[in-house]
Design an enzyme around this catalytic site. Structure first.
Site, PDB file in Angstrom:
ATOM      1  N   GLN A  22      21.083  10.409  26.130  1.00 25.18           N
ATOM      2  CA  GLN A  22      20.234  11.326  26.952  1.00 25.18           C
ATOM      3  C   GLN A  22      20.245  12.510  27.097  1.00 25.18           C
ATOM      4  O   GLN A  22      21.749  13.469  26.801  1.00 25.18           O
ATOM      5  CB  GLN A  22      19.313  11.061  28.592  1.00 25.18           C
ATOM      6  N   SER A 103      27.738   8.802  26.112  1.00 20.63           N
ATOM      7  CA  SER A 103      27.150   7.555  27.231  1.00 20.63           C
ATOM      8  C   SER A 103      26.040   6.466  26.774  1.00 20.63           C
ATOM      9  O   SER A 103      26.572   5.842  25.949  1.00 20.63           O
ATOM     10  CB  SER A 103      26.041   9.035  28.247  1.00 20.63           C
ATOM     11  N   LEU A 104      25.077   6.726  26.761  1.00 25.41           N
ATOM     12  CA  LEU A 104      24.285   6.224  26.472  1.00 25.41           C
ATOM     13  C   LEU A 104      24.255   5.603  24.832  1.00 25.41           C
ATOM     14  O   LEU A 104      23.817   4.182  24.100  1.00 25.41           O
ATOM     15  CB  LEU A 104      22.427   5.783  26.614  1.00 25.41           C
ATOM     16  N   ARG A 128      19.829  -1.771  31.800  1.00 28.51           N
ATOM     17  CA  ARG A 128      20.390  -0.415  32.398  1.00 28.51           C
ATOM     18  C   ARG A 128      19.816   0.191  33.235  1.00 28.51           C
ATOM     19  O   ARG A 128      20.266   0.551  33.521  1.00 28.51           O
ATOM     20  CB  ARG A 128      21.759  -0.490  31.262  1.00 28.51           C
ATOM     21  N   HIS A 212      27.208   8.438  35.787  1.00 27.01           N
ATOM     22  CA  HIS A 212      28.119   8.237  36.010  1.00 27.01           C
ATOM     23  C   HIS A 212      29.373   8.521  37.195  1.00 27.01           C
ATOM     24  O   HIS A 212      30.327   9.054  36.851  1.00 27.01           O
ATOM     25  CB  HIS A 212      29.104   9.022  34.453  1.00 27.01           C
ATOM     26  N   GLN A 261      31.964   2.022  32.226  1.00 26.90           N
ATOM     27  CA  GLN A 261      31.526   3.635  32.294  1.00 26.90           C
ATOM     28  C   GLN A 261      29.923   3.961  32.804  1.00 26.90           C
ATOM     29  O   GLN A 261      29.994   4.980  32.959  1.00 26.90           O
ATOM     30  CB  GLN A 261      30.953   2.798  30.695  1.00 26.90           C
TER      31      GLN A 261
END
Length: 324
Positions: A22, A103-104, A128, A212, A261
């Site tokens: 993102q 991340s994503l 998610r 996170h 994660q």
């Protein structure tokens, strides 16, 4: 539409592929690349059938604030990364030695490594995003970028500013660029205190989810349950995971890394250092944008970082990687 990877597809052991998360999205992204062939729009059409709405129309026309909402951003970024990868493979681009995602972007890497089916991934990241959004009430969480401080100093800043609230470093993006997350009040205290602690700049980020950090624990629990119903295969290309900067080959190991994660820091600097130590000399950022390429240059200037997101950058990347 799927592309199966095999090691006969011009592998390049000096090459790594990285996928953004993102923050790299923008209205109109990949429009120029889509004009060069069918893979981009076909990939978004596949995602749209899963989601029940026209993801390509949203990406091309916006509105920007809707595209920027986590529940729409995550599927859009997944589809974008997979689309660029499919274009690359379709043009005979060499297969990398390793992949990673920020991340994503880790989910995108798993799809492109043939460890996770694309339709499954679209459903998974949509869920998610929803779990993450619902874990913290609107306005209760925050994130900020702290610039010009080393990692240890940022950790100390978070300890001082927390005052009993959740606050921690969550993205180790590059030397001198660390993102923190936690309760909104604690993040604001850290931003206010950062200049006196030695930061060159401290900026609140316009996000709706404090990713996170420990506030994501409810999302991690729900994601763990959701992942039990998802099939994973042995990655055909190794994928470095954000949580421990290591590889996972089993379905159980991949699931565990994805759960951890959500509530653990993204160790991007360590990921790039690991790639370099393992012999990688070129990183291709599988678009859109060039956020990771900018970070990678600050992490290790000896690594060649090439973003691929339009026809010109595609040609440059293919040439640099030795495509035939």
């Amino acid at each position: 539409m799927g592309i199966r990877v095999n090691r006969q597809m011009n592998p390049n052991d000096k090459l790594a592929f990285v996928f953004p998360g993102q923050g790299s999205q923008s209205v109109g992204m990949l429009s120029a690349l889509a004009a060069t062939g069918p893979q981009v729009t076909e990939t978004f059409a596949e995602a749209s059938r899963v989601l029940g709405y026209d993801l390509w129309e949203l990406v091309q026309k916006g509105p920007e604030d809707r595209l920027g909402q986590t529940e729409f951003t995550q599927p859009a970024m997944l589809a974008a990364g997979v689309a660029v990868w499919r274009v690359w493979v379709g043009r005979g681009g060499p297969v990398p030695a390793v992949m990673a995602g920020h991340s994503l972007g880790e989910y995108t890497a798993l799809v492109c490594a043939d460890a996770l089916g694309f339709p499954d991934a679209v459903r998974l990241v949509a869920d998610r995003a929803r779990f993450m959004q619902q874990a913290v009430a609107a306005g209760m969480g925050g994130m900020a970028a702290i610039l010009g401080m080393d990692d240890a100093a940022v950790s100390a800043l978070c300890e001082r500013a927390a005052e009993g609230d959740v606050l921690s470093p969550v993205n180790y993006n590059s030397p001198g660029q660390v993102v923190i997350a936690g309760t909104a009040a604690a993040v604001r205290r850290a931003v206010d205190q950062a200049p006196a602690a030695g930061a060159k700049r401290a900026v609140m980020l316009p996000v709706s989810v404090p990713s996170h950090c420990a506030l994501m624990h409810p999302a991690a629990l729900r994601l763990g349950e959701r992942l039990e119903g998802v099939e994973f295969s042995h990655p055909r290309i190794p994928v470095i995971h954000n949580f421990h900067v290591g590889l996972e080959a089993s379905a159980a190991g991949i699931r565990a890394a994805l759960v951890r994660q959500v509530e653990s820091p993204v160790r991007w600097s360590d990921t790039v250092h690991k790639m370099a130590a393992d012999g990688v000399s070129m990183l291709v950022e599988c678009g859109p944008g060039k956020v990771l390429s900018g970070l990678n240059k600050r992490i290790n200037r000896e690594l060649q970082a090439l973003p691929v997101y339009d026809p010109d950058t595609l040609q440059q990347g293919l040439a640099a990687a030795g495509a035939k």
